[in-house]
Scaffold this motif. Structure first.
Motif, PDB file in Angstrom:
ATOM      1  N   ASP A 262       1.081  -1.522  -0.219  1.00 17.89           N
ATOM      2  CA  ASP A 262       0.459  -0.115   0.087  1.00 17.89           C
ATOM      3  C   ASP A 262       0.891   1.130   0.420  1.00 17.89           C
ATOM      4  N   LEU A 263       2.101   0.865  -0.302  1.00 15.36           N
ATOM      5  CA  LEU A 263       3.122   2.434  -0.520  1.00 15.36           C
ATOM      6  C   LEU A 263       2.610   3.812  -1.526  1.00 15.36           C
ATOM      7  N   VAL A 264       2.008   3.334  -2.081  1.00 17.45           N
ATOM      8  CA  VAL A 264       1.366   3.878  -3.601  1.00 17.45           C
ATOM      9  C   VAL A 264      -0.442   3.987  -3.037  1.00 17.45           C
ATOM     10  N   SER A 265      -0.841   4.415  -2.194  1.00 16.07           N
ATOM     11  CA  SER A 265      -2.225   4.460  -2.073  1.00 16.07           C
ATOM     12  C   SER A 265      -2.993   5.295  -2.886  1.00 16.07           C
ATOM     13  N   ASP A 266      -4.134   5.765  -3.181  1.00 16.06           N
ATOM     14  CA  ASP A 266      -5.517   5.930  -3.732  1.00 16.06           C
ATOM     15  C   ASP A 266      -4.825   7.717  -3.679  1.00 16.06           C
ATOM     16  N   LEU A 267      -4.075   8.547  -3.167  1.00 15.16           N
ATOM     17  CA  LEU A 267      -4.298  10.243  -2.438  1.00 15.16           C
ATOM     18  C   LEU A 267      -3.005  10.147  -3.433  1.00 15.16           C
ATOM     19  N   ASP A 268      -2.033   9.103  -3.321  1.00 15.31           N
ATOM     20  CA  ASP A 268      -0.893   9.194  -3.688  1.00 15.31           C
ATOM     21  C   ASP A 268      -0.647   9.061  -4.844  1.00 15.31           C
ATOM     22  N   GLN A 269      -1.412   8.126  -6.277  1.00 15.93           N
ATOM     23  CA  GLN A 269      -1.567   8.686  -7.895  1.00 15.93           C
ATOM     24  C   GLN A 269      -2.439   9.385  -7.705  1.00 15.93           C
ATOM     25  N   LYS A 270      -3.508  10.291  -7.275  1.00 11.09           N
ATOM     26  CA  LYS A 270      -3.895  11.581  -7.442  1.00 11.09           C
ATOM     27  C   LYS A 270      -2.950  12.397  -7.785  1.00 11.09           C
ATOM     28  N   ILE A 271      -1.607  12.833  -6.107  1.00 10.86           N
ATOM     29  CA  ILE A 271      -1.161  13.849  -6.259  1.00 10.86           C
ATOM     30  C   ILE A 271       0.206  13.273  -7.674  1.00 10.86           C
ATOM     31  N   ARG A 272       0.115  12.032  -7.952  1.00 12.99           N
ATOM     32  CA  ARG A 272       0.651  11.673  -9.702  1.00 12.99           C
ATOM     33  C   ARG A 272       0.648  12.195 -10.467  1.00 12.99           C
ATOM     34  N   ASN A 273      -0.846  12.400 -10.174  1.00 17.86           N
ATOM     35  CA  ASN A 273      -1.203  12.369 -11.846  1.00 17.86           C
ATOM     36  C   ASN A 273      -1.576  13.804 -12.281  1.00 17.86           C
ATOM     37  N   VAL A 274      -1.529  15.259 -10.927  1.00 16.62           N
ATOM     38  CA  VAL A 274      -1.535  16.519 -10.703  1.00 16.62           C
ATOM     39  C   VAL A 274       0.005  16.569 -10.779  1.00 16.62           C
TER      40      VAL A 274
ATOM     41  N   VAL B 209       4.610  23.405  -4.337  1.00 16.04           N
ATOM     42  CA  VAL B 209       3.412  22.764  -3.464  1.00 16.04           C
ATOM     43  C   VAL B 209       2.587  23.535  -3.185  1.00 16.04           C
ATOM     44  N   THR B 210       2.342  24.645  -3.082  1.00 13.93           N
ATOM     45  CA  THR B 210       1.367  26.139  -3.337  1.00 13.93           C
ATOM     46  C   THR B 210       0.380  25.085  -4.363  1.00 13.93           C
ATOM     47  N   MET B 211       0.935  25.371  -5.619  1.00 10.34           N
ATOM     48  CA  MET B 211      -0.025  24.857  -7.206  1.00 10.34           C
ATOM     49  C   MET B 211      -1.093  23.347  -6.895  1.00 10.34           C
ATOM     50  N   LEU B 212       0.269  22.174  -5.734  1.00 13.36           N
ATOM     51  CA  LEU B 212       0.100  21.536  -6.015  1.00 13.36           C
ATOM     52  C   LEU B 212      -1.490  21.549  -5.385  1.00 13.36           C
ATOM     53  N   SER B 213      -1.061  22.051  -3.640  1.00 10.41           N
ATOM     54  CA  SER B 213      -2.646  22.194  -2.733  1.00 10.41           C
ATOM     55  C   SER B 213      -3.532  22.728  -3.594  1.00 10.41           C
ATOM     56  N   ALA B 214      -3.548  23.484  -4.388  1.00  4.87           N
ATOM     57  CA  ALA B 214      -4.495  24.278  -5.086  1.00  4.87           C
ATOM     58  C   ALA B 214      -5.271  23.185  -5.882  1.00  4.87           C
ATOM     59  N   ARG B 215      -4.341  22.402  -6.713  1.00  4.87           N
ATOM     60  CA  ARG B 215      -4.952  22.093  -7.943  1.00  4.87           C
ATOM     61  C   ARG B 215      -5.258  20.008  -6.770  1.00  4.87           C
ATOM     62  N   MET B 216      -5.209  20.026  -5.931  1.00  4.20           N
ATOM     63  CA  MET B 216      -5.861  18.696  -4.631  1.00  4.20           C
ATOM     64  C   MET B 216      -6.947  19.730  -4.673  1.00  4.20           C
ATOM     65  N   PHE B 217      -7.371  20.141  -4.583  1.00  2.00           N
ATOM     66  CA  PHE B 217      -8.917  21.011  -4.181  1.00  2.00           C
ATOM     67  C   PHE B 217      -9.811  20.828  -4.856  1.00  2.00           C
ATOM     68  N   LYS B 218      -9.479  21.270  -6.327  1.00  2.00           N
ATOM     69  CA  LYS B 218     -10.053  21.532  -6.704  1.00  2.00           C
ATOM     70  C   LYS B 218     -10.037  20.535  -7.873  1.00  2.00           C
ATOM     71  N   ASP B 219      -9.386  19.738  -7.908  1.00  2.00           N
ATOM     72  CA  ASP B 219      -9.414  18.652  -8.365  1.00  2.00           C
ATOM     73  C   ASP B 219      -9.914  17.603  -8.130  1.00  2.00           C
ATOM     74  N   HIS B 220     -10.149  17.182  -6.597  1.00  7.06           N
ATOM     75  CA  HIS B 220     -10.003  15.894  -6.185  1.00  7.06           C
ATOM     76  C   HIS B 220     -10.725  16.095  -4.635  1.00  7.06           C
ATOM     77  N   GLY B 221     -11.389  17.471  -4.128  1.00 11.82           N
ATOM     78  CA  GLY B 221     -11.413  18.055  -2.769  1.00 11.82           C
ATOM     79  C   GLY B 221     -10.581  17.254  -1.468  1.00 11.82           C
TER      80      GLY B 221
END
Length: 246
Positions: free
Chosen positions: A164-176, A189-201
């Motif tokens: 479970d090293l690569v979780s569902d959340l990590d897959q979403k981070i990779r894709n973003v 990192v600030t852009m990652l934060s904004a995109r993770m909230f906008k794309d995945h809540g």
């Protein structure tokens, strides 16, 4: 009677090295060591930062890692205290200050006022204010590419990352990161934060780490992270996501 002139031996400067590990990647360690040896005889090599976030710096041969904790500007203050203490006790003739942070301008100016040679080193983004305060300044190379591929022994490359090293959340981070990385240096990192909230809540404040830097730093097998700063970027390790869904 000999008429040969006396031989004059040039004694290298006694040099102390202070590295802002919060600001400078461990990938520059060998470059820093080589630079120190070109300018003198380094008898003190210290890197400062939070050991919990920078475990790789703590493992570099030749460097003494000084844990500064998590307080604001703790690393800067410790570096300044140690550099001034070294200077006032006349234990060095030259200092190598390694940081891209202009906050060390005052320290460089004060050390030069005590007669020391101050060599500065930092990435290309270092402002002229700090560069000009040093006796000389050297630009060190930039961060690794967007999808950082770190060399590993052959036996390690063949090993798939399972469990479970690569979780569902990590897959979403990779894709973003992959979708929004515009250059070879990674995604802020600030852009990652904004995109993770906008794309995945996803709100990282709801997790135990409370912030994205804390989350990413705890997973060095999955990500490489710039030293702390307003424009710090993150890259994913492609070998870690080899078996993860696209």
């Amino acid at each position: 009677m000999s008429t040969l002139p006396p031989i004059r031996l040039t004694v290298p400067l006694r040099l102390s090295v202070f590295v802002d590990a919060d600001n400078i990647s461990v990938t520059h360690a060998q470059t820093i060591l080589d630079l120190a040896r070109r300018h003198g005889a380094p008898d003190l090599l210290r890197a400062y930062g939070n050991v919990g976030l920078l475990p790789d710096w703590d493992k570099v041969p030749g460097f003494q890692f000084i844990h500064s904790g998590s307080g604001k500007n703790a690393t800067d203050m410790l570096m300044c205290i140690d550099a001034m203490e070294r200077t006032l006790s006349e234990q060095c003739e030259a200092v190598l200050l390694v940081s891209s942070d202009q906050d060390f301008t005052h320290l460089a100016t004060r050390l030069r006022g005590y007669g020391l040679t101050v060599i500065g080193a930092g990435e290309a983004k270092t402002l002229e204010r700090f560069r000009a305060a040093c006796s000389e300044f050297h630009v060190i190379t930039s961060a690794p590419p967007c999808s950082a591929k770190i060399p590993q022994p052959k036996a390690e490359i063949a090993k798939p990352i399972v469990g479970d090293l690569v979780s569902d959340l990590d897959q979403k981070i990779r894709n973003v990161i992959r979708s929004n990385c515009k250059d070879a240096n990674g995604l802020e990192v600030t852009m990652l934060s904004a995109r993770m909230f906008k794309d995945h809540g996803v709100k990282i404040s709801k997790r135990s780490e409370k912030n994205w830097r804390g989350y990413l730093a705890k997973r060095p097998d999955l990500y490489t992270l710039d030293p702390k700063g307003p424009n710090a970027k993150v890259r994913y390790r492609p070998e870690a996501f080899r078996n993860a869904p696209a």
